[in-house]
Design an enzyme around this catalytic site. Structure first.
Site, short mmCIF file in Angstrom:
data_model
loop_
_atom_site.label_atom_id
_atom_site.label_comp_id
_atom_site.label_asym_id
_atom_site.label_seq_id
_atom_site.Cartn_x
_atom_site.Cartn_y
_atom_site.Cartn_z
N ASP A 92 -4.89 -21.89 3.58
CA ASP A 92 -5.37 -22.81 4.60
C ASP A 92 -4.87 -22.36 5.96
O ASP A 92 -3.73 -21.88 6.08
CB ASP A 92 -4.88 -24.23 4.31
CG ASP A 92 -5.65 -24.87 3.17
OD1 ASP A 92 -6.69 -24.32 2.77
OD2 ASP A 92 -5.20 -25.92 2.67
N HIS B 220 0.83 -1.20 0.00
CA HIS B 220 0.00 0.00 0.00
C HIS B 220 0.87 1.26 0.00
O HIS B 220 0.45 2.30 -0.52
CB HIS B 220 -0.93 0.00 1.21
CG HIS B 220 -2.10 -0.91 1.05
ND1 HIS B 220 -3.40 -0.53 1.34
CD2 HIS B 220 -2.19 -2.20 0.64
CE1 HIS B 220 -4.23 -1.55 1.10
NE2 HIS B 220 -3.50 -2.58 0.69
N HIS C 197 -0.39 -13.21 -0.60
CA HIS C 197 -1.64 -13.66 0.00
C HIS C 197 -1.50 -15.02 0.66
O HIS C 197 -2.48 -15.56 1.19
CB HIS C 197 -2.76 -13.68 -1.04
CG HIS C 197 -3.22 -12.32 -1.45
ND1 HIS C 197 -4.11 -12.09 -2.48
CD2 HIS C 197 -2.91 -11.09 -0.96
CE1 HIS C 197 -4.33 -10.80 -2.61
NE2 HIS C 197 -3.61 -10.16 -1.69
N THR C 198 -0.31 -15.58 0.63
CA THR C 198 -0.05 -16.81 1.38
C THR C 198 -0.16 -16.58 2.88
O THR C 198 -0.28 -17.52 3.65
CB THR C 198 1.34 -17.38 1.04
OG1 THR C 198 1.51 -18.63 1.69
CG2 THR C 198 2.45 -16.45 1.51
N ASP D 73 7.86 5.95 -0.11
CA ASP D 73 8.29 7.27 0.36
C ASP D 73 7.80 7.63 1.75
O ASP D 73 7.96 8.77 2.20
CB ASP D 73 7.81 8.34 -0.62
CG ASP D 73 6.29 8.36 -0.79
OD1 ASP D 73 5.58 7.60 -0.08
OD2 ASP D 73 5.79 9.14 -1.62
N VAL E 274 1.60 3.62 -4.19
CA VAL E 274 1.06 4.98 -4.29
C VAL E 274 2.21 5.98 -4.19
O VAL E 274 2.78 6.20 -3.12
CB VAL E 274 0.03 5.25 -3.17
CG1 VAL E 274 -0.50 6.68 -3.27
CG2 VAL E 274 -1.11 4.25 -3.25
N PRO F 47 -5.59 -1.91 -6.39
CA PRO F 47 -6.39 -2.89 -7.12
C PRO F 47 -7.56 -3.40 -6.31
O PRO F 47 -7.48 -3.52 -5.09
CB PRO F 47 -5.38 -4.00 -7.43
CG PRO F 47 -4.28 -3.82 -6.43
CD PRO F 47 -4.20 -2.36 -6.16
#
EC number: 1.11.1.7
Length: 329
Positions: free
Chosen positions: A249, A71, A192-193, A79, A75, A162
């Site tokens: 999982d 995040h 995302h693991t 910085d 963007v 996204p």
């Protein structure tokens, strides 16, 4: 033969991407930038020690920091803009309201300010802390270059991240803005693991309103998995909206490994954007490759995080070195 050719091609893309960093504006970054600049302290060792202590009592910190780095860097670059408090800042934008880990960055900054005031940037702390957490969670141990400086700007209106329902094509197009290839996009989404989302993110899109049809379940979701979610995790009542749903999982949800890709093969992806990667032939082969080769994922994941960490950085006399991370000097 075609599979082997793809593997060589993808490996070449990763190598070329890493080499291209030297020709970019990030060339002023360097390994060991803070060596000898913090009195008798080793800056990277200080960061590592604080992250290790936090990880020991709160393992999900790896998910918090990976999300924070993305995040942040997606963007305006890496910085420190996401760290700034106040109305209208990046932190106040909708997608950032659930970002966590700010307190750890602040604690590291406070300790480094005590040891060597005005030397270490908040943006470097974010990258170093994420690197250390990834390794502690079983991921790759990778080297990062430092020397970033903090931008004197933070605007909520700049935050464009996204969506959870992106198609594979939309995801690849988004990450191409950050200099990522399709291969690197799939590798980066392997973050995302670890971590979790909430039932509100999948109830309408996958469980009870697929395709805009009331009661419809996404047919691409493994039926047994969908049944468990609907019966136990995300029943179709508003009170379940805030329930946590692991993106991998549960036994693997705090490990940086390639199990995420194996779940996509089994149609057990949680977010639409994840399962969409396997539904699209242009990215399915990448998932198959990463699912079958843990070492390849580990190597590629470290390289992609390095590339992300050097997006649009400030160096030299640009920006500032903040005294505290949530305020401009």
């Amino acid at each position: 033969m075609a599979s082997a050719a793809r593997m060589w091609a993808s490996a070449l893309m990763v190598v070329l991407a890493v080499l291209s960093l030297a020709a970019s504006g990030s060339a002023q970054l360097r390994y060991g930038f803070y060596k000898g600049k913090c009195n008798a302290s080793d800056v990277e060792a200080v960061v590592q020690g604080i992250v290790k202590a936090r990880f020991a009592r709160e393992a999900p910190i790896v998910a918090y920091l990976l999300r924070l780095q993305f995040h942040e860097c997606a963007v305006n670059g890496c910085d420190g803009g996401l760290l700034i408090d106040g109305p209208g800042t990046e932190k106040t934008a909708g997608p950032n309201l659930s970002v966590k880990g700010y307190d750890l960055i602040a604690a590291i900054k406070a300790e480094l300010e005590r040891r060597c005031p005005g030397v270490v940037s908040c943006s470097d702390i974010e990258i170093l802390a994420t690197r250390d957490a990834v390794a502690l969670a079983g991921g790759p141990a990778y080297a990062v270059r430092t020397g970033r400086r903090d931008r004197r700007q933070s605007r909520a209106s700049d935050v464009k991240l996204p969506a959870a329902d992106y198609t594979a094509a939309q995801a690849v197009a988004y990450f191409s803005r950050l200099g990522m290839t399709a291969y690197e996009t799939v590798v980066l989404l392997g973050a995302h693991t670890v971590g979790a989302t909430h039932c509100s993110a999948i109830k309408n899109s996958r469980l009870y309103g697929y395709g805009g049809k009331p009661g419809a379940t996404d047919p691409r979701m493994d039926p047994a998995t969908a049944s468990v979610y609907k019966k136990w995790v995300c029943p179709n009542v508003s009170s379940s909206d805030g329930n946590a749903v692991f993106l991998d999982d549960q036994w693997s949800a705090l490990k940086v490994d390639n199990h995420y890709y194996k779940n996509l093969q089994l149609h057990r992806g949680v977010l639409p954007c994840d399962q969409n990667l396997y539904s699209d032939g242009s990215t399915r082969w990448i998932i198959d490759q990463l699912a079958s080769n843990s070492g390849l994922f580990q190597s590629a994941f470290g390289q992609v995080l390095v590339k992300l960490s050097e997006v649009n950085v400030l160096t030299g006399a640009q920006g500032e070195i903040r005294k505290v991370c949530n305020k401009f000097n």
